[in-house]
Motif scaffolding. Sequence first.
Motif, short mmCIF file in Angstrom:
data_model
loop_
_atom_site.label_atom_id
_atom_site.label_comp_id
_atom_site.label_asym_id
_atom_site.label_seq_id
_atom_site.Cartn_x
_atom_site.Cartn_y
_atom_site.Cartn_z
N LEU A 79 0.83 -1.21 0.00
CA LEU A 79 0.00 0.00 0.00
C LEU A 79 0.87 1.26 0.00
O LEU A 79 0.60 2.21 -0.73
CB LEU A 79 -0.94 0.00 1.21
N VAL A 80 1.92 1.23 0.79
CA VAL A 80 2.84 2.38 0.83
C VAL A 80 3.51 2.58 -0.53
O VAL A 80 3.68 3.71 -0.98
CB VAL A 80 3.89 2.19 1.95
N ARG A 81 3.86 1.48 -1.19
CA ARG A 81 4.57 1.58 -2.46
C ARG A 81 3.66 1.91 -3.64
O ARG A 81 3.96 2.78 -4.43
CB ARG A 81 5.30 0.26 -2.76
N HIS A 82 2.55 1.19 -3.79
CA HIS A 82 1.73 1.38 -5.00
C HIS A 82 0.51 2.28 -4.77
O HIS A 82 -0.14 2.67 -5.71
CB HIS A 82 1.30 0.05 -5.61
N ARG A 83 0.19 2.58 -3.53
CA ARG A 83 -0.91 3.50 -3.17
C ARG A 83 -2.28 3.03 -3.66
O ARG A 83 -3.18 3.83 -3.85
CB ARG A 83 -0.64 4.90 -3.69
N ARG A 84 -2.44 1.75 -3.86
CA ARG A 84 -3.75 1.21 -4.26
C ARG A 84 -4.40 0.58 -3.03
O ARG A 84 -3.88 -0.37 -2.45
CB ARG A 84 -3.58 0.17 -5.36
N ALA A 85 -5.54 1.10 -2.67
CA ALA A 85 -6.21 0.66 -1.44
C ALA A 85 -6.99 -0.65 -1.62
O ALA A 85 -7.32 -1.30 -0.62
CB ALA A 85 -7.15 1.75 -0.95
N PHE A 86 -7.27 -1.05 -2.85
CA PHE A 86 -8.12 -2.22 -3.06
C PHE A 86 -7.53 -3.50 -2.45
O PHE A 86 -8.26 -4.22 -1.74
CB PHE A 86 -8.43 -2.40 -4.55
N PRO A 87 -6.24 -3.84 -2.67
CA PRO A 87 -5.71 -5.05 -2.02
C PRO A 87 -5.83 -4.98 -0.49
O PRO A 87 -6.15 -5.98 0.15
CB PRO A 87 -4.24 -5.08 -2.46
N PHE A 88 -5.60 -3.80 0.07
CA PHE A 88 -5.72 -3.62 1.52
C PHE A 88 -7.16 -3.86 1.98
O PHE A 88 -7.39 -4.56 2.97
CB PHE A 88 -5.24 -2.21 1.90
N ALA A 89 -8.12 -3.31 1.25
CA ALA A 89 -9.54 -3.47 1.61
C ALA A 89 -9.95 -4.93 1.52
O ALA A 89 -10.67 -5.44 2.39
CB ALA A 89 -10.40 -2.60 0.71
N VAL A 90 -9.51 -5.63 0.49
CA VAL A 90 -9.83 -7.05 0.32
C VAL A 90 -9.23 -7.85 1.48
O VAL A 90 -9.88 -8.74 2.05
CB VAL A 90 -9.36 -7.58 -1.06
N ALA A 91 -7.98 -7.54 1.84
CA ALA A 91 -7.32 -8.24 2.95
C ALA A 91 -8.06 -8.00 4.26
O ALA A 91 -8.27 -8.93 5.05
CB ALA A 91 -5.87 -7.79 3.07
N SER A 122 -5.93 -14.40 0.41
CA SER A 122 -5.07 -14.88 -0.67
C SER A 122 -5.22 -14.01 -1.91
O SER A 122 -4.23 -13.64 -2.56
CB SER A 122 -5.42 -16.34 -1.00
N ALA A 123 -6.45 -13.65 -2.25
CA ALA A 123 -6.70 -12.77 -3.39
C ALA A 123 -6.04 -11.41 -3.18
O ALA A 123 -5.49 -10.82 -4.12
CB ALA A 123 -8.20 -12.61 -3.63
N ALA A 124 -6.08 -10.90 -1.96
CA ALA A 124 -5.45 -9.61 -1.65
C ALA A 124 -3.94 -9.68 -1.88
O ALA A 124 -3.34 -8.75 -2.42
CB ALA A 124 -5.76 -9.20 -0.22
N HIS A 125 -3.32 -10.79 -1.46
CA HIS A 125 -1.88 -10.95 -1.70
C HIS A 125 -1.59 -11.00 -3.21
O HIS A 125 -0.63 -10.41 -3.68
CB HIS A 125 -1.34 -12.21 -1.02
N TYR A 126 -2.43 -11.69 -3.94
CA TYR A 126 -2.27 -11.75 -5.40
C TYR A 126 -2.42 -10.36 -6.02
O TYR A 126 -1.61 -9.95 -6.86
CB TYR A 126 -3.28 -12.72 -5.99
N LEU A 127 -3.44 -9.62 -5.60
CA LEU A 127 -3.64 -8.25 -6.11
C LEU A 127 -2.46 -7.36 -5.74
O LEU A 127 -2.05 -6.50 -6.54
CB LEU A 127 -4.93 -7.66 -5.53
#
Length: 133
Positions: A79-91, A122-127
């Motif tokens: 999240l810090v690197r790519h600034r995309r909140a979606f993987p964080f929200a899914v996790a 698992s999907a969040a880690h993949y994203l």
Amino acid sequence: MTQSPVPAANQTSLRPSLRRRLDHLGIGLAGLCALHCMATLLVVSALGVGGHFLLEENIHRIGLALALVVAAAAIGWGLVRHRRAFPFAVAMAGLGFMFWALIVPHGTNEFVLTLLGVTLVSAAHYLNLRALR
């Protein structure tokens, strides 16, 4: 003039490698959790044995703690690197389902909540892996 043992380019490449390994570890832990759930269902239902070990509450608590640590490190770092909140929200949703599974009685609800949770984590880690490519 002294040179550092590792060139600067290699020092920065160590971080993505570690983060990538953490994401792979998270996916692997999610798979082991799903396998544990299915093995528990099969062994306890079909054979009536193993319940004392496979249904042990500490296994579930330790699994959730590991998932939290690995997700916080890998997905938080991502999240810090790519600034995309979606993987964080899914996790967070997945970890929430895993926590919910800890507070319901053993049975179908626990099984479904846990599998849903580990699938989302698992999907969040993949994203997270995809977002940093």
